[in-house]
Scaffold this active site. Sequence first.
Site, PDB file in Angstrom:
ATOM      1  N   ASN A  62       0.836  -1.203   0.000  1.00 35.62           N
ATOM      2  CA  ASN A  62       0.000   0.000   0.000  1.00 35.62           C
ATOM      3  C   ASN A  62       0.870   1.252   0.000  1.00 35.62           C
ATOM      4  O   ASN A  62       1.913   1.300   0.633  1.00 35.62           O
ATOM      5  CB  ASN A  62      -1.026   0.010   1.145  1.00 35.62           C
ATOM      6  CG  ASN A  62      -0.450  -0.265   2.509  1.00 35.62           C
ATOM      7  OD1 ASN A  62       0.460  -1.066   2.667  1.00 35.62           O
ATOM      8  ND2 ASN A  62      -0.987   0.408   3.512  1.00 35.62           N
ATOM      9  N   GLU A  64       0.466   5.253   0.549  1.00 36.42           N
ATOM     10  CA  GLU A  64      -0.458   6.287   1.042  1.00 36.42           C
ATOM     11  C   GLU A  64      -0.051   7.670   0.557  1.00 36.42           C
ATOM     12  O   GLU A  64       1.010   7.855  -0.041  1.00 36.42           O
ATOM     13  CB  GLU A  64      -0.520   6.213   2.571  1.00 36.42           C
ATOM     14  CG  GLU A  64      -1.094   4.874   3.032  1.00 36.42           C
ATOM     15  CD  GLU A  64      -1.325   4.774   4.524  1.00 36.42           C
ATOM     16  OE1 GLU A  64      -0.816   5.626   5.286  1.00 36.42           O
ATOM     17  OE2 GLU A  64      -2.019   3.814   4.929  1.00 36.42           O
ATOM     18  N   CYS A  73      -4.278   0.838  -2.301  1.00 40.55           N
ATOM     19  CA  CYS A  73      -4.083  -0.425  -1.579  1.00 40.55           C
ATOM     20  C   CYS A  73      -3.027  -1.288  -2.272  1.00 40.55           C
ATOM     21  O   CYS A  73      -2.824  -1.200  -3.494  1.00 40.55           O
ATOM     22  CB  CYS A  73      -5.380  -1.234  -1.573  1.00 40.55           C
ATOM     23  SG  CYS A  73      -6.712  -0.515  -0.624  1.00 40.55           S
ATOM     24  N   GLU A  75      -3.117  -4.461  -3.041  1.00 42.56           N
ATOM     25  CA  GLU A  75      -3.625  -5.390  -4.065  1.00 42.56           C
ATOM     26  C   GLU A  75      -3.731  -4.699  -5.419  1.00 42.56           C
ATOM     27  O   GLU A  75      -3.428  -5.282  -6.462  1.00 42.56           O
ATOM     28  CB  GLU A  75      -5.010  -5.918  -3.669  1.00 42.56           C
ATOM     29  CG  GLU A  75      -5.025  -6.736  -2.390  1.00 42.56           C
ATOM     30  CD  GLU A  75      -5.233  -5.922  -1.120  1.00 42.56           C
ATOM     31  OE1 GLU A  75      -4.819  -4.730  -1.072  1.00 42.56           O
ATOM     32  OE2 GLU A  75      -5.801  -6.461  -0.170  1.00 42.56           O
ATOM     33  N   CYS A 112     -10.149  -5.210   0.422  1.00 43.17           N
ATOM     34  CA  CYS A 112     -11.298  -4.291   0.488  1.00 43.17           C
ATOM     35  C   CYS A 112     -12.157  -4.437  -0.777  1.00 43.17           C
ATOM     36  O   CYS A 112     -11.749  -5.052  -1.769  1.00 43.17           O
ATOM     37  CB  CYS A 112     -10.828  -2.849   0.662  1.00 43.17           C
ATOM     38  SG  CYS A 112     -10.267  -2.063  -0.860  1.00 43.17           S
ATOM     39  N   CYS A 115     -10.656  -3.254  -4.124  1.00 45.31           N
ATOM     40  CA  CYS A 115      -9.636  -4.178  -4.631  1.00 45.31           C
ATOM     41  C   CYS A 115     -10.285  -5.426  -5.219  1.00 45.31           C
ATOM     42  O   CYS A 115      -9.842  -5.928  -6.257  1.00 45.31           O
ATOM     43  CB  CYS A 115      -8.649  -4.551  -3.530  1.00 45.31           C
ATOM     44  SG  CYS A 115      -7.532  -3.180  -3.145  1.00 45.31           S
TER      45      CYS A 115
HETATM   46  N1  THU Z   1      -5.283  -1.354   2.539  1.00 40.19           N
HETATM   47  C1  THU Z   1      -4.760  -2.200   1.596  1.00 40.19           C
HETATM   48  O1  THU Z   1      -3.629  -2.044   1.140  1.00 40.19           O
HETATM   49  N2  THU Z   1      -5.551  -3.232   1.179  1.00 40.19           N
HETATM   50  C2  THU Z   1      -6.821  -3.476   1.604  1.00 40.19           C
HETATM   51  O2  THU Z   1      -7.475  -4.365   1.085  1.00 40.19           O
HETATM   52  C3  THU Z   1      -7.367  -2.680   2.704  1.00 40.19           C
HETATM   53  C4  THU Z   1      -6.590  -1.494   3.124  1.00 40.19           C
HETATM   54  C5  THU Z   1      -4.454  -0.213   2.969  1.00 40.19           C
HETATM   55  C6  THU Z   1      -4.978   1.124   2.537  1.00 40.19           C
HETATM   56  C7  THU Z   1      -4.389   2.033   3.583  1.00 40.19           C
HETATM   57  O3  THU Z   1      -3.080   2.400   3.165  1.00 40.19           O
HETATM   58  C8  THU Z   1      -4.286   1.169   4.825  1.00 40.19           C
HETATM   59  O4  THU Z   1      -4.379  -0.165   4.377  1.00 40.19           O
HETATM   60  C9  THU Z   1      -5.371   1.422   5.858  1.00 40.19           C
HETATM   61  O5  THU Z   1      -6.628   1.362   5.292  1.00 40.19           O
END
Ligand code: THU
Length: 160
Positions: A62, A64, A73, A75, A112, A115
């Site tokens: 991920n 940010e 994210c 994925e 999520c 994704c």
């Molecule tokens: N996140 C992911 O990388 N994948 C997911 O399926 C859920 C959330 C990340 C996004 C963000 O950077 C952090 O987790 C908190 O939500």
Amino acid sequence: MKKQKVEIQLEVFESVSELPKDIQELMNKAQQARENAYAPYSRFKVGTAIQLSSGETTIGSNQENAAYPSGLCAERVAIFHTGALFPNQEIKAMAITASSPSQVLSEPIGPCGACRQSMAEYEQKQNAPIAVYFMGETGKIVKVNKVMDLLPLGFDATYL
Ligand code: THU
């Protein structure tokens, strides 16, 4: 009115050592990728590794952003990166792992909704299932045989 049930098949592995050898390696790569998450805001780290039919592996974590919704994210970083680098290769499997700064995640953490939708697009594009394995930082791993098992009643290109 009719009532219908939607059932999905899951396989649950007790630990990484119970996974098939190639998937153990894939999950190890996802764990390594997780360490390269850029997550200064949530401190929640996610890593993904993708197994291609050629045997090659791609990864994502991920990423940010100070403008929160601009982040992405793990994925989707992994699957978009794969689509860009290897557009004609079949994706066989994805391994996903997550860690939290506030607790040891010992339950499987599913991808999520956004994704799932993005992953489903590639499954449809290649017209072959993508097995998905997901876990927390430690403990059990859930396997589904295809992305669509994670997205019942989902939207796809056939409706356009
Ligand atoms: N996140 C992911 O990388 N994948 C997911 O399926 C859920 C959330 C990340 C996004 C963000 O950077 C952090 O987790 C908190 O939500």
